[in-house]
Scaffold this motif. Structure first.
Motif, PDB file in Angstrom:
ATOM      1  N   LEU A 148       0.843  -1.208   0.000  1.00 51.23           N
ATOM      2  CA  LEU A 148       0.000   0.000   0.000  1.00 51.23           C
ATOM      3  C   LEU A 148       0.873   1.251   0.000  1.00 51.23           C
ATOM      4  O   LEU A 148       0.564   2.233  -0.681  1.00 51.23           O
ATOM      5  N   LYS A 149       1.984   1.200   0.731  1.00 54.93           N
ATOM      6  CA  LYS A 149       2.934   2.323   0.714  1.00 54.93           C
ATOM      7  C   LYS A 149       3.530   2.486  -0.678  1.00 54.93           C
ATOM      8  O   LYS A 149       3.663   3.597  -1.177  1.00 54.93           O
ATOM      9  N   THR A 150       3.893   1.368  -1.291  1.00 56.18           N
ATOM     10  CA  THR A 150       4.441   1.405  -2.650  1.00 56.18           C
ATOM     11  C   THR A 150       3.429   2.020  -3.605  1.00 56.18           C
ATOM     12  O   THR A 150       3.771   2.891  -4.414  1.00 56.18           O
ATOM     13  N   ARG A 151       2.171   1.584  -3.518  1.00 59.20           N
ATOM     14  CA  ARG A 151       1.141   2.106  -4.429  1.00 59.20           C
ATOM     15  C   ARG A 151       0.916   3.600  -4.222  1.00 59.20           C
ATOM     16  O   ARG A 151       0.684   4.331  -5.172  1.00 59.20           O
ATOM     17  N   SER A 152       1.019   4.056  -2.990  1.00 58.80           N
ATOM     18  CA  SER A 152       0.799   5.488  -2.726  1.00 58.80           C
ATOM     19  C   SER A 152       1.863   6.345  -3.410  1.00 58.80           C
ATOM     20  O   SER A 152       1.644   7.523  -3.671  1.00 58.80           O
ATOM     21  N   LYS A 153       3.027   5.746  -3.711  1.00 59.76           N
ATOM     22  CA  LYS A 153       4.123   6.488  -4.346  1.00 59.76           C
ATOM     23  C   LYS A 153       4.131   6.372  -5.876  1.00 59.76           C
ATOM     24  O   LYS A 153       4.959   6.987  -6.531  1.00 59.76           O
ATOM     25  N   THR A 160       3.470   7.217  -9.490  1.00 59.44           N
ATOM     26  CA  THR A 160       3.222   8.524 -10.111  1.00 59.44           C
ATOM     27  C   THR A 160       2.289   8.379 -11.314  1.00 59.44           C
ATOM     28  O   THR A 160       2.110   7.285 -11.843  1.00 59.44           O
ATOM     29  N   SER A 161       1.705   9.493 -11.742  1.00 57.45           N
ATOM     30  CA  SER A 161       0.852   9.559 -12.945  1.00 57.45           C
ATOM     31  C   SER A 161      -0.303   8.568 -12.901  1.00 57.45           C
ATOM     32  O   SER A 161      -0.623   7.914 -13.904  1.00 57.45           O
ATOM     33  N   LYS A 162      -0.957   8.450 -11.748  1.00 56.41           N
ATOM     34  CA  LYS A 162      -2.039   7.474 -11.597  1.00 56.41           C
ATOM     35  C   LYS A 162      -3.200   7.727 -12.555  1.00 56.41           C
ATOM     36  O   LYS A 162      -3.780   6.778 -13.081  1.00 56.41           O
ATOM     37  N   GLY A 174      -9.430   6.348  -3.340  1.00 57.00           N
ATOM     38  CA  GLY A 174      -8.022   6.624  -3.047  1.00 57.00           C
ATOM     39  C   GLY A 174      -7.145   6.486  -4.270  1.00 57.00           C
ATOM     40  O   GLY A 174      -7.455   7.012  -5.331  1.00 57.00           O
ATOM     41  N   ASP A 175      -6.063   5.733  -4.125  1.00 53.94           N
ATOM     42  CA  ASP A 175      -5.108   5.620  -5.222  1.00 53.94           C
ATOM     43  C   ASP A 175      -5.236   4.313  -6.008  1.00 53.94           C
ATOM     44  O   ASP A 175      -4.299   3.884  -6.676  1.00 53.94           O
ATOM     45  N   GLU A 176      -6.418   3.683  -5.956  1.00 54.73           N
ATOM     46  CA  GLU A 176      -6.670   2.494  -6.776  1.00 54.73           C
ATOM     47  C   GLU A 176      -6.726   2.880  -8.254  1.00 54.73           C
ATOM     48  O   GLU A 176      -7.011   4.034  -8.593  1.00 54.73           O
ATOM     49  N   ALA A 177      -6.523   1.899  -9.125  1.00 54.17           N
ATOM     50  CA  ALA A 177      -6.742   2.124 -10.554  1.00 54.17           C
ATOM     51  C   ALA A 177      -8.193   2.571 -10.715  1.00 54.17           C
ATOM     52  O   ALA A 177      -9.116   1.927 -10.222  1.00 54.17           O
ATOM     53  N   GLY A 178      -8.379   3.707 -11.377  1.00 54.68           N
ATOM     54  CA  GLY A 178      -9.696   4.336 -11.468  1.00 54.68           C
ATOM     55  C   GLY A 178     -10.712   3.536 -12.257  1.00 54.68           C
ATOM     56  O   GLY A 178     -10.379   2.923 -13.271  1.00 54.68           O
ATOM     57  N   THR A 179     -11.970   3.566 -11.795  1.00 56.71           N
ATOM     58  CA  THR A 179     -13.027   2.821 -12.488  1.00 56.71           C
ATOM     59  C   THR A 179     -14.227   3.688 -12.896  1.00 56.71           C
ATOM     60  O   THR A 179     -15.128   3.188 -13.554  1.00 56.71           O
ATOM     61  N   TYR A 180     -14.246   4.958 -12.539  1.00 55.10           N
ATOM     62  CA  TYR A 180     -15.407   5.775 -12.905  1.00 55.10           C
ATOM     63  C   TYR A 180     -15.561   5.875 -14.421  1.00 55.10           C
ATOM     64  O   TYR A 180     -16.685   5.844 -14.941  1.00 55.10           O
TER      65      TYR A 180
END
Length: 188
Positions: free
Chosen positions: A12-17, A19-21, A51-57
């Protein structure tokens, strides 16, 4: 179990870092919408990103614009049980359990027809065999063991891991999409 919790915390720490999500989420969206399995699907079961999940909207709204049925998860309880409810717009979502947007079960209809469906699955990380490291509640593993359509996991390329703890009750997805690749696993 503690090892898995520690791995999840570190990832989760790695994912928070990462970039360009937003850009990476757009690339994931493009890969998904080009999949023959997605194109053929009449019903899309999709997690609602937070949060910083791969977006689904974009996936939800695009699917609705194509006339596909879209269903999103509703956590029934804290024991890992969930159901999917049909929505007509992301405006119908309200904050639910764990702070995740959910459908209003008094307004939205529970999905009962799973013919020709695809499920979009979240994860903290995935491996190349399609196994996911989830958030620890077991919701998707319980659901996937009963689901007989196509399952697709989404994650940023950085969250594709060579290994992490996998348990007997973990259910892999059939297709994994990152911003850089599409991987068919377990026969797709």
């Amino acid at each position: 179990m503690q090892i898995k919790k520690d791995v999840r915390k570190n990832l989760l720490k790695t994912r928070s870092k990462v970039t360009s999500k937003d850009e990476k989420s757009r690339k994931i969206f493009a890969r998904l919408t080009e999949l023959p399995e997605y194109i053929k699907a009449r019903t899309v079961l999709c997690y609602v990103s937070v949060g910083d999940e791969a977006g689904t909207y974009d996936i939800i709204n695009h699917s609705l614009s194509l006339g596909k049925k879209v269903a999103v998860p509703y956590c029934v309880d804290k024991c890992g049980n969930m159901e999917f409810y049909l929505i007509n717009s992301d405006d119908e979502l309200k904050e639910g359990m764990y702070g995740i947007p959910e459908p209003d079960i008094n307004f939205n209809k529970r999905l009962e027809d799973f013919e020709n469906s695809i499920i979009i699955v979240p994860g903290v990380a995935f491996n190349e065999k399609g196994y996911r490291l989830g958030y620890g509640g077991g919701y998707y593993d319980r659901y996937l063991c009963k689901f007989h359509g196509v399952s697709v996991g989404l994650c940023y390329q950085e969250m594709l891991q060579s290994s992490f703890p996998v348990e007997e009750n973990d259910i892999p997805v059939g297709i994994l999409i990152t911003d850089k690749q599409t991987i068919y696993v377990n026969g797709g």
